[in-house]
Design an enzyme around this catalytic site. Sequence first.
Site: not given
Length: 465
Positions: A129, A172, A178-179, A214-215, A217, A251, A305
């Site tokens: 990442k 992170k 995958g969360g 990161e920020k 949101l 999802k 992918r």
Amino acid sequence: MRAPLHAARQGGHSFTSVLIANRGEIAARIRRACLELGLRPILVASEADRTTGAPGEKGGPLSIGPSAPARSYLNQAAILLAARVTGAEAVHPGYGFLSENADFAEAVEKAGLVFIGPPASAIRIMGDKIAAKRAMMAAGVPCVPGPGEPLPGDAEAVRAIAEEIGYPVIVKAAGGGGGRGMRVVRESAEVADAITITREEARRAFGKPELYMEKFLEHPRHVEFQVLCDNHGNAVWVGHRDCSIQRRHQKVVEEAPAPAIAPELAQRIGERCAEACRQIGYRGVGTFEFLYEHGEFYFIEMNTRLQVEHPVTEMTAGVDLVHEQLLTAQGELLSPSRFRGEAHGHAFECRINAEDPATFVAAPGRITAVRFPSGPGIRVDTHVSAGYRVSPYYDSLIAKLIVHAPTRAAAIRRMQVALSETRIEGISTNLPLHERIFADADFVRGCVDIHHLEKRLREEPRVQA
């Protein structure tokens, strides 16, 4: 539809047979595409899948090991041996399992086979990442505020970074997905514990303890852009999707195009994604995932992918993405004029899982009867039929119900009818949850954020089967 290639083009490799290193509905989907292009599909299966009653080649798919994924679908040696004994010339990884494993892509190529996916170098960049964020910043892709560098080990230095970004922030794992491997930090006192816990999670889950920040949101939507690249430096974007209906970062429903996105903004972001692909030497299909809030896009990751939700883009963009994967792997040139990122009508996809609709616990077992809807604008991607046994060893996805209509409102009505006509007996499924989602007034209006479904489940936790 373009004709199959019978000789290698510049920058590609000729092949006539494809080993499908996957299972379930995506294996069936790739098999069909191979047959349509005149290629010989080669199916493999674990021992569990060989006894489920899944349709396949005459004589059944080739066994690659025991039921446990680590000993079959994740066993690189077994898959490469299967390719050798069957005479396969190419390997399609589908999604999940080894599809984003750079070492596997490299091993396939070293074995003299074609890996139907991006080069290992691109998978490595986008699988990390931090490296991915650096690459996106270099290509002008908008990113979530935060440094594109690993966090230092000193808690005070991390706290200073958080103060500069502004709370709340999210920590992170660099190799996450995958969360998993992430934690929200809302105040200075939480920083030290968040770093310690997330670093250990990252080490255990992904084998690398590096973190970044990161920020955070608060109320974003999840919007993603589909890209397609050939071996000649051509890259195009072919549409965007909204995947905000999620539970625990997984999802549930997807739609294309993402509603209420200004065309000129979509064009700008799509072109930046294509440029990023050119810069990292990408090939094949890929997906750029963004958070979208207050009219701004923020890159979060790239999936190197085919996506589970690719059918909604196919339905609205008029393109067969699996065909394109196979053809570009053989060296066919893309014609950028064919792909303008324009959507024709609207499409939805419901992921139908074998699970309890109230507790979401997986519900393996034998399907005794199945009835899927049919008619204009309805597509079902599945591998199951009456008598199929859903295994406890794998993901609970058993079918994808996709609808397409001229407008979003018409597509919602079509999905409502299609869901009411779907019958799967013998096991529990999440069909009641999908019916509930498509009756939700806020979802029908559009533009709900990624927390919407979980909020609704907390408000009304029981779903009647």
